[in-house]
Write a protein that holds these residues in place. Structure first.
Motif, PDB file in Angstrom:
ATOM      1  N   VAL A   1       0.816  -1.218   0.000  1.00 41.15           N
ATOM      2  CA  VAL A   1       0.000   0.000   0.000  1.00 41.15           C
ATOM      3  C   VAL A   1       0.848   1.266   0.000  1.00 41.15           C
ATOM      4  N   THR A   2       2.129   1.129  -0.306  1.00 46.05           N
ATOM      5  CA  THR A   2       3.027   2.283  -0.273  1.00 46.05           C
ATOM      6  C   THR A   2       2.504   3.436  -1.119  1.00 46.05           C
ATOM      7  N   GLY A   3       2.040   3.134  -2.314  1.00 50.68           N
ATOM      8  CA  GLY A   3       1.583   4.175  -3.210  1.00 50.68           C
ATOM      9  C   GLY A   3       0.348   4.899  -2.723  1.00 50.68           C
ATOM     10  N   TYR A   4      -0.440   4.251  -1.899  1.00 50.93           N
ATOM     11  CA  TYR A   4      -1.648   4.867  -1.359  1.00 50.93           C
ATOM     12  C   TYR A   4      -1.373   5.653  -0.081  1.00 50.93           C
ATOM     13  N   VAL A   5      -0.526   5.116   0.793  1.00 53.04           N
ATOM     14  CA  VAL A   5      -0.265   5.731   2.095  1.00 53.04           C
ATOM     15  C   VAL A   5       0.772   6.837   1.998  1.00 53.04           C
ATOM     16  N   GLY A   6       1.823   6.619   1.189  1.00 56.17           N
ATOM     17  CA  GLY A   6       2.891   7.605   1.084  1.00 56.17           C
ATOM     18  C   GLY A   6       3.530   7.868   2.434  1.00 56.17           C
ATOM     19  N   ALA A   7       3.740   9.140   2.753  1.00 57.82           N
ATOM     20  CA  ALA A   7       4.374   9.519   4.020  1.00 57.82           C
ATOM     21  C   ALA A   7       3.357   9.853   5.097  1.00 57.82           C
ATOM     22  N   SER A   8       2.093   9.560   4.856  1.00 60.55           N
ATOM     23  CA  SER A   8       1.048   9.941   5.796  1.00 60.55           C
ATOM     24  C   SER A   8       0.787   8.827   6.808  1.00 60.55           C
ATOM     25  N   ASP A   9      -0.234   9.031   7.639  1.00 57.72           N
ATOM     26  CA  ASP A   9      -0.599   8.056   8.671  1.00 57.72           C
ATOM     27  C   ASP A   9      -1.973   7.451   8.400  1.00 57.72           C
ATOM     28  N   ILE A  10      -2.256   7.167   7.126  1.00 56.09           N
ATOM     29  CA  ILE A  10      -3.503   6.484   6.773  1.00 56.09           C
ATOM     30  C   ILE A  10      -3.472   5.067   7.329  1.00 56.09           C
ATOM     31  N   ALA A  11      -4.536   4.671   8.008  1.00 57.22           N
ATOM     32  CA  ALA A  11      -4.688   3.287   8.450  1.00 57.22           C
ATOM     33  C   ALA A  11      -5.464   2.539   7.377  1.00 57.22           C
ATOM     34  N   MET A  12      -4.812   1.540   6.767  1.00 55.25           N
ATOM     35  CA  MET A  12      -5.440   0.745   5.710  1.00 55.25           C
ATOM     36  C   MET A  12      -6.019  -0.525   6.329  1.00 55.25           C
ATOM     37  N   LEU A  13      -7.306  -0.770   6.106  1.00 53.71           N
ATOM     38  CA  LEU A  13      -7.975  -1.954   6.636  1.00 53.71           C
ATOM     39  C   LEU A  13      -8.458  -2.809   5.466  1.00 53.71           C
ATOM     40  N   HIS A  14      -7.969  -4.051   5.410  1.00 53.45           N
ATOM     41  CA  HIS A  14      -8.353  -4.943   4.319  1.00 53.45           C
ATOM     42  C   HIS A  14      -9.834  -5.293   4.444  1.00 53.45           C
TER      43      HIS A  14
ATOM     44  N   LYS B   1       6.990  15.801   5.175  1.00 53.45           N
ATOM     45  CA  LYS B   1       5.553  16.105   5.220  1.00 53.45           C
ATOM     46  C   LYS B   1       5.226  16.908   6.467  1.00 53.45           C
ATOM     47  N   LEU B   2       5.813  16.533   7.598  1.00 52.23           N
ATOM     48  CA  LEU B   2       5.565  17.283   8.828  1.00 52.23           C
ATOM     49  C   LEU B   2       6.119  18.701   8.726  1.00 52.23           C
ATOM     50  N   VAL B   3       7.232  18.874   8.020  1.00 53.99           N
ATOM     51  CA  VAL B   3       7.752  20.225   7.777  1.00 53.99           C
ATOM     52  C   VAL B   3       6.736  21.020   6.967  1.00 53.99           C
ATOM     53  N   ASP B   4       6.222  20.421   5.887  1.00 53.75           N
ATOM     54  CA  ASP B   4       5.218  21.101   5.070  1.00 53.75           C
ATOM     55  C   ASP B   4       3.954  21.405   5.866  1.00 53.75           C
ATOM     56  N   ASP B   5       3.601  20.513   6.789  1.00 52.66           N
ATOM     57  CA  ASP B   5       2.402  20.717   7.603  1.00 52.66           C
ATOM     58  C   ASP B   5       2.592  21.779   8.680  1.00 52.66           C
ATOM     59  N   GLY B   6       3.817  22.292   8.837  1.00 60.25           N
ATOM     60  CA  GLY B   6       4.077  23.301   9.851  1.00 60.25           C
ATOM     61  C   GLY B   6       4.215  22.750  11.253  1.00 60.25           C
ATOM     62  N   GLN B   7       4.457  21.432  11.372  1.00 62.37           N
ATOM     63  CA  GLN B   7       4.560  20.813  12.682  1.00 62.37           C
ATOM     64  C   GLN B   7       6.009  20.681  13.179  1.00 62.37           C
ATOM     65  N   ILE B   8       6.970  21.110  12.373  1.00 63.65           N
ATOM     66  CA  ILE B   8       8.390  21.028  12.722  1.00 63.65           C
ATOM     67  C   ILE B   8       8.974  22.432  12.744  1.00 63.65           C
ATOM     68  N   SER B   9       9.634  22.802  13.841  1.00 67.30           N
ATOM     69  CA  SER B   9      10.184  24.155  13.942  1.00 67.30           C
ATOM     70  C   SER B   9      11.596  24.264  13.386  1.00 67.30           C
ATOM     71  N   ALA B  10      12.333  23.147  13.328  1.00 64.01           N
ATOM     72  CA  ALA B  10      13.703  23.150  12.812  1.00 64.01           C
ATOM     73  C   ALA B  10      14.101  21.706  12.517  1.00 64.01           C
ATOM     74  N   VAL B  11      15.132  21.529  11.687  1.00 64.21           N
ATOM     75  CA  VAL B  11      15.536  20.197  11.238  1.00 64.21           C
ATOM     76  C   VAL B  11      17.021  19.988  11.470  1.00 64.21           C
ATOM     77  N   LEU B  12      17.360  18.853  12.053  1.00 54.90           N
ATOM     78  CA  LEU B  12      18.740  18.367  12.161  1.00 54.90           C
ATOM     79  C   LEU B  12      18.836  17.117  11.292  1.00 54.90           C
ATOM     80  N   ASP B  13      19.133  17.339  10.027  1.00 57.86           N
ATOM     81  CA  ASP B  13      19.147  16.261   9.030  1.00 57.86           C
ATOM     82  C   ASP B  13      20.534  15.609   9.034  1.00 57.86           C
ATOM     83  N   ILE B  14      20.821  14.915  10.115  1.00 53.86           N
ATOM     84  CA  ILE B  14      22.153  14.363  10.329  1.00 53.86           C
ATOM     85  C   ILE B  14      22.439  13.215   9.372  1.00 53.86           C
TER      86      ILE B  14
END
Length: 403
Positions: A132-145, A225-238
């Motif tokens: 279901v990668t193509g449907y869920v992507g980086a989100s938190d969709i719960a897929m129920l068969h 995605k969380l950065v785009d959503d405005g939920q992250i104030s800064a990033v340490l992309d180590i």
């Protein structure tokens, strides 16, 4: 009864799945949650829903006629775009539940992915038992068969659909207590950069809420995605290792959009070269034949690591430079001359100063440095405590600049 947090949107094609959608909506209402049903039928007919298909279609940039083309393929694509615009324009979405087969799943999930992480979103689907990668992507969709097809109410579908309805009702009547007392900071980590990331997170935890993302493709996409959503104030992309897999065809790529959210938002950014010494493949027999003569390390039976060579490191550096040059916000990018991972250190299997220097030299040649965009060379391995201290110091600089 606890009051609901927002409206439950129940979504699907009412021309073919009206009974099932109505059943779900009734159960959610019975739990005390307000419901809005949305029809996404594309070939006429439709059904009794609070929001008619034509109302959704009107949200398409090309209007209703762009959706109702008479061709199923183009109509589904256009309706998906219209529904994404419709749903994200609403200010009352407490959660969403979609029902569908393969077409309905493709129709509904783009809009669910566009909702912020944390908004409850469920998709009951005939394809949820597979990839279901193509449907869920980086989100938190719960897929129920759905188990049986979404084609009528029977002893199986009633139970599965009922479970989905009650799950969404429970989410909306029992909201998670907020813990947003400190600003969130994102950190990217791999097993071979864990000592560094752990040390940095420990230094920040008194002032920030550290969110650590595993750099396996989905981790980088989720973080952005969380950065785009405005939920992250800064990033340490180590740990920028997902770029290696993009360049060399590994299994943990985050795609060519990696770092685009940083550029779009201008979020304060500190990055480094974590695990840029490795490309990830599956079991040894999955490694492409063209790499037969390369240096490998067996991380576990299902993960084979390949050492990046000079040419790949140059390409990685060019990719990174292009992304960093596009960033309008404050940027610091630290270069660990003593090695970019636990495996890239003296006496370790991936220690290759020549390849590392090719990476560093490419970055220094290609990044346009300014007062707000700087590269910093340090004579330490990335997991040296002194490197962690330098990352924290750079983080203090970029967050101070952005105030």
């Amino acid at each position: 009864m606890t009051s609901a947090s927002g409206v439950a949107y129940v979504i699907g094609t009412f021309d073919t799945k009206g009974a099932e959608l109505g059943y779900v909506a009734d159960l959610i209402r019975a739990a005390g949650v307000p419901v809005r049903t949305v029809d996404l039928s594309t070939l006429g007919g439709g059904g009794p829903a609070d929001v008619a298909a034509r109302e959704v279609a009107a949200a398409h940039p090309g209007g209703v006629d762009a959706v109702f083309t008479g061709d199923r393929g183009s109509a589904v694509t256009a309706m998906a775009a219209a529904f994404e615009r419709y749903l994200t324009s609403r200010d009352d979405v407490g959660g969403a539940l979609g029902l569908g087969g393969s077409g309905g799943t493709a129709l509904i999930t783009p809009a669910l992915r566009a909702l912020p992480v944390g908004v409850p979103k469920l998709m009951v689907s005939t394809v949820a038992g597979g990839d279901v990668t193509g449907y869920v992507g980086a989100s938190d969709i719960a897929m129920l068969h759905s188990v049986t097809d979404v084609a009528g109410l029977n002893r199986i579908s009633r139970r599965v659909l009922g479970n989905a309805a009650h799950a969404l009702a429970g989410m909306l009547t029992h909201p998670v207590p907020s813990a947003a007392d400190k600003p969130a900071v994102a950190l990217t980590m791999f097993g071979v950069t864990t000592p560094c990331v752990t040390a940095v997170a420990e230094q920040l935890t008194n002032r920030y809420d550290p969110l650590v993302f595993h750099a396996v493709g989905t981790g980088g996409r989720a973080m952005e995605k969380l950065v785009d959503d405005g939920q992250i104030s800064a990033v340490l992309d180590i740990t920028t290792t997902e770029i290696c897999d993009l360049i060399a065809g590994g299994v943990f790529s985050a795609g060519p959009e990696r770092l685009d959210a940083i550029a779009r938002t201008g979020v304060p950014y500190v990055g480094s070269c974590g695990a840029l010494d490795m490309v990830n493949f599956g079991a040894p027999d999955t490694v492409p034949a063209r790499y037969a003569d390369r240096l490998f390390y067996q991380h576990n039976p299902q993960v084979t690591l390949m050492r990046t060579n000079r040419e790949e490191c140059q390409r990685i550096g060019e990719f990174l430079a292009g992304k960093l040059n596009a960033c309008a916000g404050p940027v610091r990018f630290l270069l660990p001359e003593g090695g970019v991972s636990l495996l890239d250190a003296p006496s370790q299997p991936f220690h290759d100063p020549s390849a590392d220097q090719a990476l560093f030299a490419t970055l220094e040649r290609s990044v346009t440095q300014t007062a707000d965009r700087r590269l910093i060379r340090l004579p330490h391995n990335i997991n040296d405590p002194r490197f962690a201290d330098a990352l924290v110091a750079a983080f203090s600089e970029v967050t101070e600049v952005s105030r």
